[in-house]
Design a protein around this motif. Structure first.
Motif, PDB file in Angstrom:
ATOM      1  N   LEU A 199      -2.624  36.694 -13.584  1.00 61.56           N
ATOM      2  CA  LEU A 199      -2.136  37.232 -12.314  1.00 61.56           C
ATOM      3  C   LEU A 199      -3.177  38.140 -11.671  1.00 61.56           C
ATOM      4  O   LEU A 199      -3.414  38.084 -10.459  1.00 61.56           O
ATOM      5  CB  LEU A 199      -0.834  37.991 -12.555  1.00 61.56           C
ATOM      6  CG  LEU A 199      -0.088  38.496 -11.312  1.00 61.56           C
ATOM      7  CD1 LEU A 199       0.274  37.335 -10.389  1.00 61.56           C
ATOM      8  CD2 LEU A 199       1.174  39.243 -11.719  1.00 61.56           C
ATOM      9  N   THR A 200      -3.835  38.958 -12.471  1.00 66.72           N
ATOM     10  CA  THR A 200      -4.867  39.873 -11.965  1.00 66.72           C
ATOM     11  C   THR A 200      -6.056  39.102 -11.403  1.00 66.72           C
ATOM     12  O   THR A 200      -6.562  39.415 -10.324  1.00 66.72           O
ATOM     13  CB  THR A 200      -5.347  40.808 -13.091  1.00 66.72           C
ATOM     14  OG1 THR A 200      -4.235  41.522 -13.629  1.00 66.72           O
ATOM     15  CG2 THR A 200      -6.379  41.796 -12.567  1.00 66.72           C
ATOM     16  N   ILE A 201      -6.488  38.080 -12.144  1.00 62.50           N
ATOM     17  CA  ILE A 201      -7.617  37.264 -11.707  1.00 62.50           C
ATOM     18  C   ILE A 201      -7.277  36.504 -10.436  1.00 62.50           C
ATOM     19  O   ILE A 201      -8.115  36.370  -9.526  1.00 62.50           O
ATOM     20  CB  ILE A 201      -8.039  36.288 -12.822  1.00 62.50           C
ATOM     21  CG1 ILE A 201      -8.691  37.045 -13.972  1.00 62.50           C
ATOM     22  CG2 ILE A 201      -8.978  35.215 -12.289  1.00 62.50           C
ATOM     23  CD1 ILE A 201      -9.992  37.728 -13.621  1.00 62.50           C
ATOM     24  N   ALA A 202      -6.051  36.009 -10.329  1.00 63.54           N
ATOM     25  CA  ALA A 202      -5.619  35.295  -9.126  1.00 63.54           C
ATOM     26  C   ALA A 202      -5.687  36.214  -7.914  1.00 63.54           C
ATOM     27  O   ALA A 202      -6.165  35.821  -6.843  1.00 63.54           O
ATOM     28  CB  ALA A 202      -4.198  34.761  -9.309  1.00 63.54           C
ATOM     29  N   PHE A 203      -5.205  37.442  -8.088  1.00 67.28           N
ATOM     30  CA  PHE A 203      -5.231  38.414  -6.990  1.00 67.28           C
ATOM     31  C   PHE A 203      -6.673  38.735  -6.601  1.00 67.28           C
ATOM     32  O   PHE A 203      -7.007  38.771  -5.408  1.00 67.28           O
ATOM     33  CB  PHE A 203      -4.498  39.687  -7.404  1.00 67.28           C
ATOM     34  CG  PHE A 203      -4.472  40.742  -6.327  1.00 67.28           C
ATOM     35  CD1 PHE A 203      -3.614  40.625  -5.246  1.00 67.28           C
ATOM     36  CD2 PHE A 203      -5.320  41.835  -6.402  1.00 67.28           C
ATOM     37  CE1 PHE A 203      -3.608  41.583  -4.240  1.00 67.28           C
ATOM     38  CE2 PHE A 203      -5.320  42.803  -5.405  1.00 67.28           C
ATOM     39  CZ  PHE A 203      -4.456  42.679  -4.326  1.00 67.28           C
ATOM     40  N   ALA A 204      -7.530  38.954  -7.607  1.00 65.03           N
ATOM     41  CA  ALA A 204      -8.938  39.249  -7.324  1.00 65.03           C
ATOM     42  C   ALA A 204      -9.614  38.078  -6.617  1.00 65.03           C
ATOM     43  O   ALA A 204     -10.400  38.266  -5.678  1.00 65.03           O
ATOM     44  CB  ALA A 204      -9.670  39.580  -8.629  1.00 65.03           C
ATOM     45  N   SER A 205      -9.286  36.858  -7.054  1.00 63.63           N
ATOM     46  CA  SER A 205      -9.888  35.656  -6.459  1.00 63.63           C
ATOM     47  C   SER A 205      -9.517  35.509  -4.994  1.00 63.63           C
ATOM     48  O   SER A 205     -10.367  35.186  -4.154  1.00 63.63           O
ATOM     49  CB  SER A 205      -9.443  34.405  -7.220  1.00 63.63           C
ATOM     50  OG  SER A 205      -9.876  34.445  -8.552  1.00 63.63           O
ATOM     51  N   ILE A 206      -8.243  35.757  -4.671  1.00 62.51           N
ATOM     52  CA  ILE A 206      -7.828  35.558  -3.283  1.00 62.51           C
ATOM     53  C   ILE A 206      -8.383  36.655  -2.386  1.00 62.51           C
ATOM     54  O   ILE A 206      -8.702  36.422  -1.218  1.00 62.51           O
ATOM     55  CB  ILE A 206      -6.291  35.467  -3.170  1.00 62.51           C
ATOM     56  CG1 ILE A 206      -5.938  34.693  -1.898  1.00 62.51           C
ATOM     57  CG2 ILE A 206      -5.611  36.834  -3.166  1.00 62.51           C
ATOM     58  CD1 ILE A 206      -4.567  34.090  -1.910  1.00 62.51           C
TER      59      ILE A 206
END
Length: 270
Positions: A124-131
Motif C-alpha cells: 500500500l505504501t509503495i502504491a501511494f509513493a508510485s502514484i
C-alpha cells in the motif's frame, strides 16, 4: 520459551533503534536479498526465462494490439457482462500463469511467498509513493514541457464490475514485468565477477522500459507517457520485491496503484 524471549528482545531493540539504524538495517536487508535473488537466478536455466518472456510478450501484444481475444469471446458471452470481462482478463493472464507455473514450479517459492500483514502495508505504501511520483512526472511533462497525456479508456469508463478484470489482468502484467527483469538479470549472472546492485538496477530499468512500451496500444502510442509516466515509476516495485522477495506484494501494489488512479480520475470529474 527462550525463543519467545529472544523475539521479544528483538522487537524491543527495533522499537528503540534510531532512524539511521533503521535505514542501515533495511539497506542491509535489501542488499542481502539482492545477493540471494542474484544467486538463485544464476542456477535457473536461461531458456526458462527466455521462454517466459517471449510468451508473456506475445500474449500481451495479441491482447492489446489486436481484437482477436474479443472476436473469440464475443461468440460465447455478451460484451460488458461480468462473465465476459472475467473471460477477457483470463485470456491474458491464464496462459502466462500456466507457462510460468510449468517452467518454475520447482522454484515457485523463490517468486511467491505467503503474504503477511507487513507485506500488505508495504504494498500500500509503495502504491501511494508510485502514484505520487507518476503524478509529479505527468504534471512536469504537461506544464513544464507542454506534453499531451492520453487518458486510459478503461479507467475513464470504469464500473464496479471492472474490479474483477483488474484482479485477474494485473497478475498477467506482473508476470510480464518480472519476466523481463529476471531475463535481464540472468544475463548479468554470466559474469565471472558479479556486480549485484548494478545488475539488479539495470535489469529493473529494462523491465520498466518493457512494461511501459507494452502500454503503447492502450495510450495511442504516446511513447513519452508510456516510458516516463508509466514505465519509470514502476522501478519502485523492484524495491518492494527486493524487500519482500514476494511477487504477491508487487501485485498488490499494482492493484492498489490502479485503484488509486481510478479514484483520482473520478474525483476530478466531480
Amino acid at each position: 520459551m527462550d525463543g519467545d524471549f529472544l523475539l521479544a528482545r528483538l522487537e524491543k531493540r527495533k522499537m528503540v533503534e534510531t532512524d539511521k539504524q533503521r535505514i542501515d538495517r533495511n539497506v542491509k536487508e535489501i542488499f542481502d536479498n539482492i545477493v540471494v535473488i542474484f544467486q538463485t537466478t544464476r542456477f535457473i536455466p536461461f531458456h526458462k526465462f527466455l521462454i517466459q518472456f517471449i510468451a508473456s510478450l506475445v500474449v500481451t501484444i495479441v491482447f492489446t494490439a489486436t481484437n482477436l481475444d474479443e472476436s473469440l469471446l464475443l461468440k460465447i458471452s455478451i460484451k460488458d457482462s461480468v462473465f465476459y470481462k472475467v473471460l477477457l482478463a483470463s485470456f491474458y493472464t491464464l496462459p502466462q500463469a500456466l507457462i510460468f507455473y510449468f517452467l518454475f514450479r520447482k522454484n515457485i517459492r523463490i517468486f511467491f511467498r505467503k503474504i503477511t500483514k507487513k507485506h500488505f502495508t508495504l504494498s500500500l505504501t509503495i502504491a501511494f509513493a508510485s502514484i505520487v511520483v507518476a503524478m509529479f512526472i505527468a504534471g512536469l511533462l504537461v506544464y513544464g514541457f507542454s506534453q499531451t497525456m492520453t487518458a486510459h479508456s478503461e479507467i475513464t469508463t470504469f464500473s464496479p464490475s471492472d474490479i474483477f478484470t483488474y484482479i485477474i489482468q494485473l497478475l498477467g502484467e506482473e508476470i510480464l514485468f518480472f519476466s523481463a527483469f529476471f531475463l535481464s538479470l540472468k544475463l548479468f549472472t554470466k559474469r565471472k565477477e558479479p556486480q549485484y546492485v548494478l545488475s539488479v538496477w539495470i535489469s529493473g530499468l529494462i523491465a520498466c522500459l518493457v512494461f511501459g512500451l507494452a502500454h503503447l496500444w492502450t495510450y495511442d502510442f504516446n511513447v513519452i507517457q508510456c516510458v516516463i509516466v508509466i514505465g519509470l515509476p514502476s522501478i519502485i516495485k523492484i524495491v518492494l520485491y527486493l524487500k519482500t522477495r514476494n511477487l504477491w506484494s508487487t501485485y498488490l501494489a499494482h492493484l492498489f496503484y490502479d485503484l488509486m488512479a481510478i479514484v483520482i480520475t473520478f474525483s476530478g470529474k466531480l
